[in-house]
Design an enzyme around this catalytic site. Sequence first.
Site, PDB file in Angstrom:
ATOM      1  N   GLY A  49      -1.461  -9.509  -3.617  1.00 33.97           N
ATOM      2  CA  GLY A  49      -0.762  -8.946  -2.479  1.00 33.97           C
ATOM      3  C   GLY A  49      -0.914  -9.827  -1.261  1.00 33.97           C
ATOM      4  N   THR A  50      -0.128  -9.525  -0.241  1.00 31.70           N
ATOM      5  CA  THR A  50      -0.143 -10.325   0.984  1.00 31.70           C
ATOM      6  C   THR A  50       0.624  -9.573   2.056  1.00 31.70           C
ATOM      7  OG1 THR A  50       0.366 -12.488   1.932  1.00 31.70           O
ATOM      8  CG2 THR A  50       1.970 -11.557   0.416  1.00 31.70           C
ATOM      9  N   THR A  51       0.603 -10.103   3.254  1.00 28.18           N
ATOM     10  CA  THR A  51       1.432  -9.595   4.345  1.00 28.18           C
ATOM     11  C   THR A  51       2.050 -10.783   5.064  1.00 28.18           C
ATOM     12  OG1 THR A  51       0.030  -7.634   4.673  1.00 28.18           O
ATOM     13  CG2 THR A  51       1.492  -8.254   6.471  1.00 28.18           C
ATOM     14  N   LYS A  82       0.012 -19.561   4.138  1.00 30.23           N
ATOM     15  CA  LYS A  82       1.143 -18.884   3.498  1.00 30.23           C
ATOM     16  C   LYS A  82       2.471 -19.145   4.193  1.00 30.23           C
ATOM     17  CE  LYS A  82      -1.740 -15.139   1.725  1.00 30.23           C
ATOM     18  NZ  LYS A  82      -1.948 -13.662   1.651  1.00 30.23           N
TER      19      LYS A  82
END
Length: 289
Positions: A49-51, A82
């Site tokens: 996951g990431t934001t 990222k």
Amino acid sequence: MALQDVCKWQAPDTQETSPHLPQAGSWAVPRGWDPQAFLQTHGPRLAHGTTTLAFRFRHGVIAAADTRSSCGNYVECPASRKVIPVHQHLLGTTSGTSADCVTWYRVLQRELRLRALREGQLPSVAGAAKLLSVMMSRYRGLDLCVATALCGWDRSGPALFYVYSDGTCLQGDIFSVGSGSPYAYGVLDRGYRYDMSTQEAYALARRAVAHATRRDAYSGGSVDLFHVRESGWEYVSRHDAWVLYLELQKLPGPEKEWEEEATPDRAGEGREPSVGLAPGDLKVPTERL
């Protein structure tokens, strides 16, 4: 004399799959297996996951992301990057499988450089987004996981596109991608305005990612902030997400003002809510019909 006349070289068809990548049906899988079925049955299932977020406003495009790279229940890297630059006026956020994202951004950088050499100028942001979506759509169903927001500035001004590995290509003003995107959207929808100042845009992006890292277990580390201007992209800052969240809690922001307005009045508990009626309007008639 042109280079292709000397070397007997011909430019590849841009509509076909890149010659440096294997064809969609040539992956090495056991005999008798369909590649898609084999990957779904025996492929790794690692949660990640990431934001990441990006939004367009009058002074350019803002891109922000956390820095935590996860692999299942482990934090593989707490300080990864990222947001990947493509060229001077284009960069993109990455969400999905890290190896897939890095590989396809290298492919995009090469293809855009070749087009610039052939045509004398770089393609527009819309052209770059369309090229990436067409190239990745040929590998649909092979467990490719790339979700990106392309942020750039071209002859038409600031532009923002969302591209997914199944070939989806969307244009918009606000995009947030990753497991923490629902929390980031909550902050962005409340504070976004197209006519924001630069400092307001910086504060909004930091606040959105910091709140997402607070709620999403797969997001964390630091908050990277980039700004794409007419002169090119700029790396603004990197702040620790936890420290940034604590600092935001101390500020009298709009969230705390809203909470104060929503707090019930202790002195007025037990009173009937006022609906704008006169005292005599609430009398019950005693006559029977």
